[in-house]
Design a protein around this motif. Sequence first.
Motif, short mmCIF file in Angstrom:
data_model
loop_
_atom_site.label_atom_id
_atom_site.label_comp_id
_atom_site.label_asym_id
_atom_site.label_seq_id
_atom_site.Cartn_x
_atom_site.Cartn_y
_atom_site.Cartn_z
N PRO A 41 42.26 32.69 44.12
CA PRO A 41 41.55 33.10 43.19
C PRO A 41 41.71 34.82 43.32
O PRO A 41 41.87 35.44 44.12
CB PRO A 41 40.04 33.35 43.44
CG PRO A 41 40.37 31.57 43.92
CD PRO A 41 40.98 32.14 44.58
N GLU A 42 41.46 35.31 41.60
CA GLU A 42 41.72 37.09 41.88
C GLU A 42 40.73 37.49 43.15
O GLU A 42 39.31 37.37 43.12
CB GLU A 42 41.77 37.55 40.46
CG GLU A 42 42.43 39.13 40.56
CD GLU A 42 42.16 39.27 38.42
OE1 GLU A 42 42.08 40.51 38.48
OE2 GLU A 42 42.88 38.71 38.26
N GLY A 43 41.00 39.04 44.09
CA GLY A 43 40.23 39.35 44.70
C GLY A 43 40.01 39.09 46.04
O GLY A 43 38.65 39.63 47.19
N VAL A 44 40.82 37.84 46.54
CA VAL A 44 40.14 37.29 47.50
C VAL A 44 40.87 37.69 48.58
O VAL A 44 41.97 38.05 48.51
CB VAL A 44 40.56 35.66 47.31
CG1 VAL A 44 40.70 35.21 48.60
CG2 VAL A 44 39.60 34.74 46.60
N THR A 45 39.67 37.95 49.87
CA THR A 45 40.79 38.69 51.16
C THR A 45 41.81 37.49 51.08
O THR A 45 40.91 36.43 52.16
CB THR A 45 39.09 39.11 51.57
OG1 THR A 45 38.53 39.91 50.99
CG2 THR A 45 40.33 40.02 52.81
#
Length: 198
Positions: A41-45
């Motif tokens: 998913p977008e923005g996952v570290t």
Amino acid sequence: MNVLVAGSTGKTGSQLVAQIKEMGQTPLALVRESSDTSVLPEGVTTRVGDLTDLDGDVCADADVVVFAAGSGGSTGPEMTDKVDREGAKRLIDIAAKSGVKRFVMLSSVGADNSNPKGDLAHYLEAKHAADEHLKASGMTYSILRPVALTDGDRSDSIKLGSDVDKSAQARRADVAYVLADAAVNGTHDGKAQDMQSA
């Protein structure tokens, strides 16, 4: 809550990362330098690490660790040992030393047997060794042993424990949900159980 996920870019792991995020927690996706992170998913570290050669600080800041990795069906016994047995055990040891509160293991149906037979015997031996190592670690644990994995959306019903039909199937989406529930909510603390999609 920070949840470190090993195997985060796999078919089950990527759904698990999304599920943890949906539950309002922070997934930390453990990836190799060569991993395809576009499935996350977008923005996952992300945190770079290789299960065959883990750094001692890989679990830094993690409250919970989930092992959802695997060497894959096309690799030989050597890679199974490196990832499914030794990689898992090393991650367990690092997590315990780092003060991780809970460790959730994606295992396999049949891994409760210390002397498995058949084509999957070597793989199941490796999973059994990792499961037993986790039980002895002193951390709060949950071990999930799904039957044969399939794709598809979440089903309406999940069966856990002794009633599971070992010849049935388990949808990866269901497995990801149960793993996330175990990691975030502690629903299955102290349990090692089979699982199927009903």
